[in-house]
Design an enzyme around this catalytic site. Structure first.
Site, PDB file in Angstrom:
ATOM      1  N   ASP A   1      42.947  35.336  30.199  1.00  0.00           N
ATOM      2  CA  ASP A   1      43.375  34.427  31.270  1.00  0.00           C
ATOM      3  C   ASP A   1      43.663  33.031  30.403  1.00  0.00           C
ATOM      4  O   ASP A   1      43.045  32.846  29.494  1.00  0.00           O
ATOM      5  CB  ASP A   1      42.145  34.083  32.227  1.00  0.00           C
ATOM      6  CG  ASP A   1      41.790  35.232  33.108  1.00  0.00           C
ATOM      7  OD1 ASP A   1      42.075  36.205  32.746  1.00  0.00           O
ATOM      8  OD2 ASP A   1      41.176  34.879  34.047  1.00  0.00           O
TER       9      ASP A   1
ATOM     10  N   HIS B   1      45.169  30.159  32.607  1.00  0.00           N
ATOM     11  CA  HIS B   1      44.677  28.938  33.452  1.00  0.00           C
ATOM     12  C   HIS B   1      45.407  27.901  33.268  1.00  0.00           C
ATOM     13  O   HIS B   1      44.795  26.873  33.191  1.00  0.00           O
ATOM     14  CB  HIS B   1      43.330  29.263  33.744  1.00  0.00           C
ATOM     15  CG  HIS B   1      42.801  30.287  34.578  1.00  0.00           C
ATOM     16  ND1 HIS B   1      43.050  30.402  35.997  1.00  0.00           N
ATOM     17  CD2 HIS B   1      41.848  31.213  34.407  1.00  0.00           C
ATOM     18  CE1 HIS B   1      42.542  31.429  36.687  1.00  0.00           C
ATOM     19  NE2 HIS B   1      41.722  31.955  35.741  1.00  0.00           N
TER      20      HIS B   1
ATOM     21  N   ASP C   1      46.775  35.553  35.465  1.00  0.00           N
ATOM     22  CA  ASP C   1      46.144  34.440  35.508  1.00  0.00           C
ATOM     23  C   ASP C   1      46.644  33.177  34.497  1.00  0.00           C
ATOM     24  O   ASP C   1      45.956  32.657  33.681  1.00  0.00           O
ATOM     25  CB  ASP C   1      44.570  34.280  35.401  1.00  0.00           C
ATOM     26  CG  ASP C   1      43.893  34.873  36.641  1.00  0.00           C
ATOM     27  OD1 ASP C   1      44.743  35.412  37.731  1.00  0.00           O
ATOM     28  OD2 ASP C   1      42.637  34.855  36.985  1.00  0.00           O
TER      29      ASP C   1
ATOM     30  N   ASP D   1      46.683  27.764  37.628  1.00  0.00           N
ATOM     31  CA  ASP D   1      45.647  27.320  38.273  1.00  0.00           C
ATOM     32  C   ASP D   1      44.416  26.950  37.376  1.00  0.00           C
ATOM     33  O   ASP D   1      44.623  27.176  36.225  1.00  0.00           O
ATOM     34  CB  ASP D   1      44.915  28.603  39.327  1.00  0.00           C
ATOM     35  CG  ASP D   1      45.662  28.672  40.630  1.00  0.00           C
ATOM     36  OD1 ASP D   1      46.227  27.641  40.867  1.00  0.00           O
ATOM     37  OD2 ASP D   1      45.368  29.450  41.249  1.00  0.00           O
ATOM     38  N   ARG D   2      43.837  25.945  38.060  1.00  0.00           N
ATOM     39  CA  ARG D   2      42.467  25.254  37.350  1.00  0.00           C
ATOM     40  C   ARG D   2      42.868  24.461  36.058  1.00  0.00           C
ATOM     41  O   ARG D   2      42.243  23.344  35.846  1.00  0.00           O
ATOM     42  CB  ARG D   2      41.535  26.447  36.688  1.00  0.00           C
ATOM     43  CG  ARG D   2      40.822  27.433  37.695  1.00  0.00           C
ATOM     44  CD  ARG D   2      39.961  26.617  38.535  1.00  0.00           C
ATOM     45  NE  ARG D   2      39.168  27.634  39.301  1.00  0.00           N
ATOM     46  CZ  ARG D   2      38.207  27.242  40.242  1.00  0.00           C
ATOM     47  NH1 ARG D   2      38.063  25.929  40.377  1.00  0.00           N
ATOM     48  NH2 ARG D   2      37.713  28.165  41.070  1.00  0.00           N
TER      49      ARG D   2
ATOM     50  N   ASN E   1      44.925  38.049  39.631  1.00  0.00           N
ATOM     51  CA  ASN E   1      44.781  37.389  40.930  1.00  0.00           C
ATOM     52  C   ASN E   1      45.286  36.170  41.493  1.00  0.00           C
ATOM     53  O   ASN E   1      45.368  35.714  42.657  1.00  0.00           O
ATOM     54  CB  ASN E   1      43.213  37.630  41.374  1.00  0.00           C
ATOM     55  CG  ASN E   1      42.572  36.606  40.571  1.00  0.00           C
ATOM     56  OD1 ASN E   1      42.338  36.733  39.380  1.00  0.00           O
ATOM     57  ND2 ASN E   1      41.694  35.772  41.435  1.00  0.00           N
ATOM     58  N   HIS E   2      45.171  35.252  40.355  1.00  0.00           N
ATOM     59  CA  HIS E   2      45.823  33.872  40.933  1.00  0.00           C
ATOM     60  C   HIS E   2      47.414  33.888  40.796  1.00  0.00           C
ATOM     61  O   HIS E   2      47.928  32.812  41.407  1.00  0.00           O
ATOM     62  CB  HIS E   2      45.558  32.864  39.567  1.00  0.00           C
ATOM     63  CG  HIS E   2      43.973  32.418  39.843  1.00  0.00           C
ATOM     64  ND1 HIS E   2      43.677  31.169  40.508  1.00  0.00           N
ATOM     65  CD2 HIS E   2      42.606  33.052  39.799  1.00  0.00           C
ATOM     66  CE1 HIS E   2      42.159  31.012  40.504  1.00  0.00           C
ATOM     67  NE2 HIS E   2      41.883  32.272  40.106  1.00  0.00           N
TER      68      HIS E   2
ATOM     69  N   HIS F   1      44.366  43.363  34.960  1.00  0.00           N
ATOM     70  CA  HIS F   1      43.640  42.121  34.986  1.00  0.00           C
ATOM     71  C   HIS F   1      42.067  42.271  35.434  1.00  0.00           C
ATOM     72  O   HIS F   1      41.313  41.353  34.897  1.00  0.00           O
ATOM     73  CB  HIS F   1      44.592  41.194  36.001  1.00  0.00           C
ATOM     74  CG  HIS F   1      43.685  39.771  36.225  1.00  0.00           C
ATOM     75  ND1 HIS F   1      43.915  38.788  35.308  1.00  0.00           N
ATOM     76  CD2 HIS F   1      42.996  39.254  37.305  1.00  0.00           C
ATOM     77  CE1 HIS F   1      43.120  37.816  35.685  1.00  0.00           C
ATOM     78  NE2 HIS F   1      42.813  37.923  36.882  1.00  0.00           N
TER      79      HIS F   1
ATOM     80  N   ARG G   1      31.601  37.335  44.140  1.00  0.00           N
ATOM     81  CA  ARG G   1      32.799  36.570  44.422  1.00  0.00           C
ATOM     82  C   ARG G   1      33.151  36.594  46.022  1.00  0.00           C
ATOM     83  O   ARG G   1      33.819  35.453  46.276  1.00  0.00           O
ATOM     84  CB  ARG G   1      34.020  37.127  43.555  1.00  0.00           C
ATOM     85  CG  ARG G   1      34.032  36.987  42.245  1.00  0.00           C
ATOM     86  CD  ARG G   1      35.079  37.688  41.655  1.00  0.00           C
ATOM     87  NE  ARG G   1      35.425  37.653  40.230  1.00  0.00           N
ATOM     88  CZ  ARG G   1      35.679  36.796  39.436  1.00  0.00           C
ATOM     89  NH1 ARG G   1      36.199  35.552  39.986  1.00  0.00           N
ATOM     90  NH2 ARG G   1      35.530  36.880  38.145  1.00  0.00           N
TER      91      ARG G   1
ATOM     92  N   HIS H   1      40.192  38.312  33.834  1.00  0.00           N
ATOM     93  CA  HIS H   1      39.411  37.861  34.975  1.00  0.00           C
ATOM     94  C   HIS H   1      38.299  37.260  34.775  1.00  0.00           C
ATOM     95  O   HIS H   1      37.881  36.371  35.805  1.00  0.00           O
ATOM     96  CB  HIS H   1      39.190  39.055  36.042  1.00  0.00           C
ATOM     97  CG  HIS H   1      39.101  38.745  37.298  1.00  0.00           C
ATOM     98  ND1 HIS H   1      39.628  37.826  38.294  1.00  0.00           N
ATOM     99  CD2 HIS H   1      38.154  39.420  38.274  1.00  0.00           C
ATOM    100  CE1 HIS H   1      39.118  37.841  39.244  1.00  0.00           C
ATOM    101  NE2 HIS H   1      38.378  38.830  39.163  1.00  0.00           N
TER     102      HIS H   1
END
Length: 885
Positions: A579, A581, A613, A616-617, A645-646, A698, A758, A786
């Site tokens: 990831d 991000h 991923d 995001d973030r 998943n993002h 992922h 989650r 992930h």
């Protein structure tokens, strides 16, 4: 550039005391010979093989005839054992090559291949002779090669490239000086020489050049003498691209001196060049006699540091015995581990018989050098020695931390041979190979950061040739670590650590058979302040691409993704990223420390795989995803992206990417760009297989994934309302819930399927599920991303699964390391880490940049906190809240 830790000056050489039992075992004076490093076998330690050359000269000062001529050409073989420092005359069985000098040699595992040269009867044939050292019965073999070859020649160069291809270049066929290049695939029978027609800037015709193959696959040609007798100062790299095309590239930097009849050998990414002659046969003198071409930095160095202009004249202001020692030509050099060995040569009209040694790094202390203890030892039962050397200082030892091991017979190399324990890198990137070993013994490393003694010491990437049939996947016992400091001499320090020194990494695994691990010193990190992010853009955060350019980028990448399978089929070596991000700064740090995906970096030798991923973030999702897409377009066969998943509109609408697009591109363009990116995300592949033994995805295998074939049958683009047969509910739920969002259980003792914190419908899977999945699909390892893990990587299911996370200090609060995994050709997996950056020297809370950060992304992460770092307690939040989406 000067701040890089591997830009060490050229080393200083010294005499090494050697031993022999009888006069016949002593190699004696030698010139125009070869010296080749051979890996250790079950019965022998690492060795240097000295073959051929001239043992006498005619003419010189005592003769009325001008000049000198070589005489006493031999085909004798001598072996030098680096552990006992003893020379031994070898008498292999079989038909030996004819006596010869100015020939070429290369190591192939525990065999040495010889070709060409000139002897008393004239040119030697172009037959390949192999000296097989795999067991105690040393034997000569003549290799049958079909078709036309390079032909008889001398003064040429040869080495093994990419642990597979025997490459020979240039020389003299008795009629003219040559510039051609030939290659023989050692893994393909029948053996055939193939004349290359490389692209790029081709080197001019030359003889008496040197060449050495970097461990990641680059063949570097250096210097030589042209057809007019003039010495050359240039250097050229010969690379083989993934499509089979070879290319010449002119090496950058300013050489200290033109030269020919010199010696050169790679240690990591540093080509160590010694001695040589200039026009008229005069020896290279002064500081230019000892030089290093750092191919990772693209600069030449001498003992004083960076070379900016040629230094062809000797400085007579001060006599330096170390430089006088290297005033020689027609000598030979080889390397074992971090050490460079030089034997023999010619100084004026005097033949030399000394063995010199130097360490790759100036900061490799003599007392801690891996091989120095054994080389200082006085071996038992060795009554003869070269009395001109320095006397021994310590007692014998049989323990030596070398990055070499045994090889195999035949045309293919054993996966544990010396070349296969040094890689790739990469590029790169492979300068780290030398740095890891050098920094281990540097006195400035704090005690808690030094590595424990480990006989499997060198944390190098492995590279085996494609013919290896065993190729079991294994995790290297050490990880490579970069701990960047804000200031001071430890900035950018690269070192290696045993995996058992990581405080968090292995605690998910339960020891088998209740084995107790031995206590060891743990590696800890200084706490980073909350909210720390590396700043890579100015306060004006307007994105540099407009919506039209984003659309063009997405369209070009989309076409590539849709022509790829849902499960990518990749060949090692591969760098795997977890990831990111939106933490673009961490991506740049990983590239900077461990190799860039460019032709100036290591993209020619190693693939890049990103596990999703990307957005995001973090604050720089736009830079991160657009750079990766641009790299995919530029290097479609070498850069690979799969979906996280993002990479889904319903997720990245909530966790920052949509907001970033609007904030930085304006509302209309931002919403359009965000929509277009998500259309692209629907086309991304979902998993990758490396050598059909390692699956990368992922999230994980969840509840419903039992075979790789299930994933392969999924058709893209995958939209939010797509459905598929035999799957309950929308297609994207299957992808998001099971493939992209499932996690391993808390540790190896928790088996089966369990609810995932989650959110509803999500599961965790135990080590039994991992074992069953690997067994059913004939896999040996699962690499997934992930989850944020403290050390950047974390093992599970007794090492059958590794979680990988590349963003450091996730969301500004986790204080975790970031990591990549390098899968070598031999399927040895090497973790490489970076740690969170310390706070800047001046970081006022009221700075405009800090205000911008606090007003949007940090506020978003507070409102929608990230899933806790793996292994840490879950917060007391509502399970239906956005924190668990």
């Amino acid at each position: 550039m000067g701040s890089k830790p591997w830009l060490y000056p050229a080393p200083t050489y010294r005499n090494l005391e050697t031993y022999w039992d009888t006069d016949e075992d002593a190699p004696g004076p030698r010139v125009a010979h070869t010296l080749t490093a051979v890996a250790a076998t079950k019965s022998h330690g690492p060795r240097l093989i000295l073959f051929g050359g001239a043992t006498a000269i005619e003419g010189g000062a005592a003769s009325s005839a001008p000049g000198i001529r070589l005489a006493g050409v031999t085909n004798s073989v001598h072996s030098y054992d680096v552990l006992t420092r003893k020379w031994t005359r070898m008498k292999p069985a079989g038909e030996p090559p004819s006596p010869r000098a100015a020939h070429a040699a290369a190591a192939v595992g525990t065999m040495v291949v010889f070709q060409g040269g000139i002897g008393p009867a004239g040119h030697s044939t172009d037959d390949l002779f192999v000296l097989d050292l795999s067991n105690d019965k040393f034997k000569w073999h003549r290799v049958l090669v079909h078709g036309q070859g390079p032909g008889p020649r001398y003064g040429h160069v040869m080495d093994l490239v990419a642990q597979r291809y025997l490459v020979t270049v240039s020389g003299n066929d008795g009629k003219r000086v040559l510039s051609d290049a030939w290659v023989l695939d050692t893994a393909q029978k029948p053996y055939v020489w193939r004349k290359l027609n490389p692209e790029g800037d081709r080197p001019s015709a030359r003889m008496y050049a040197t060449a050495s193959a970097r461990s990641d696959g680059m063949f570097l040609l250096c210097g030589g003498r042209d057809s007019l007798g003039a010495p050359l100062a240039d250097a050229y790299g010969l690379l083989m691209h993934r499509n089979g095309q070879w290319e010449w590239t002119l090496a950058p930097g300013v050489s200290p001196s033109p030269r020919y009849e010199h010696a050169a050998v790679f240690v990591g990414a540093r080509l160590h060049v010694t001695g040589g002659a200039v026009k008229g046969g005069r020896a290279v003198e002064g500081e230019a006699a000892i030089a290093v071409l750092d191919t990772a930095a693209g600069v030449w160095l001498d003992r004083n540091g960076l070379v900016t202009s040629s230094r062809t004249s000797k400085d007579h202001s001060q006599y330096d015995p170390a430089l006088e020692l290297m005033r020689r030509c027609r000598h030979a050099a080889a390397a074992i581990g971090v050490r460079i060995y030089v034997f023999g040569g010619l100084r004026g009209d005097m033949l030399l018989d000394d063995l010199l040694v130097a360490e790759n790094s100036l900061f490799q202390s003599d007392s801690d050098s891996p091989m120095l203890t054994s080389e200082r030892a006085s071996p038992m039962g060795s009554p003869k020695l070269n009395a001109t050397r320095v006397a021994p200082a310590t007692s014998p030892t049989s323990d030596s931390a070398l990055d070499i091991s045994s090889g195999s017979t035949g045309s293919s190399m054993d996966k544990n041979s010396m070349e296969k324990l040094r890689e790739a890198s990469a590029a790169e990137a492979e300068a780290a190979n030398a740095v890891w070993q050098a920094v281990q013994s540097a006195s400035s490393v704090p005690a808690e950061e030094t590595s424990v003694s480990d006989e499997n010491s060198q944390a190098t990437e492995t590279a085996s040739d494609g013919s290896d049939t065993e190729g079991d996947v294994r995790l290297h016992p050490r990880a490579v670590v970069v701990a960047k400091e804000a200031v001071g001499n430890l900035g950018g320090m690269v070192r290696q650590l045993s995996l058992d020194q990581f405080e968090n990494e292995s605690r998910r695994m339960v020891p088998m058979n209740n084995e107790l691990s031995y206590p060891t010193k743990k590696f800890t990190r200084q706490k980073s302040p909350q909210g720390l992010h590396k700043k890579v853009t100015p306060a004006n955060r307007r994105f540099f691409l407009d919506s039209y350019e984003v659309g063009e980028l997405c369209y070009a990448a989309e076409q590539l993704f849709m022509h790829e399978p849902t499960v990518l089929q990749l060949k090692a070596p591969v760098k795997v990223f977890g990831d990111l991000h939106g933490q673009f700064g961490d991506l740049m740090r990983l590239f900077d420390e461990y190799g860039f995906p460019s032709t100036a970096g290591d993209i020619t030798y190693i693939d890049y795989l990103f596990l999703g991923d990307y957005v995001d973030r973090g604050q720089h999702s736009l830079e991160t995803i657009t750079l990766l897409l641009a790299l995919k377009i530029e290097y479609p066969e070498n850069v690979h992206l799969i979906r996280g998943n993002h990479e889904a509109a319903d997720i990245n609408a909530l966790f920052g990417f949509r907001l970033e697009c609007i904030e930085r591109m304006g509302e209309n363009d931002g919403i359009w760009a965000w929509t277009r990116f998500n259309q692209l995300f629907n086309c991304l592949p979902l998993a990758a297989l490396i050598e059909k033994k390692i699956i990368c995805m992922h999230g994980g295998i969840g509840r419903s994934i039992h075979s790789v074939e299930q994933i392969e049958k999924l058709e893209r683009p995958i939209t939010m309302d797509a459905r598929i047969h035999n799957i309950d509910g929308p297609f994207h739920v299957f992808i998001q819930s099971f493939l992209n969002r499932s996690d391993p259980t808390e540790n190896d003792s928790v088996e089966g399927l369990r609810p995932n914190a989650r959110g509803p419908g999500l599961v965790t899977f135990g080590p039994d599920r991992v074992t069953d999945f690997c067994k059913k699909n004939k896999l040996q390892l699962i690499i997934r991303a992930h989850e944020c893990v403290m050390d950047g990587f974390e093992r599970f299911a007794q090492g059958q699964l590794i979680t990988l996370f590349s963003a450091t200090n996730y969301c500004g609060t986790a204080n975790n390391a970031g990591a990549i995994l390098v899968v070598g050709r031999g399927l040895v997996v090497v973790p490489k880490l970076i740690h969170p950056l310390p706070p800047p020297l001046q970081s006022p809370e009221t700075s405009p940049e800090r205000v911008i950060e606090d007003t949007w992304m940090q506020e978003l992460n507070i409102q929608r906190p990230p899933t806790p770092t793996r292994g840490r307690p879950q917060p007391d939040l509502d399970r239906s809240s956005l924190a668990y989406i």
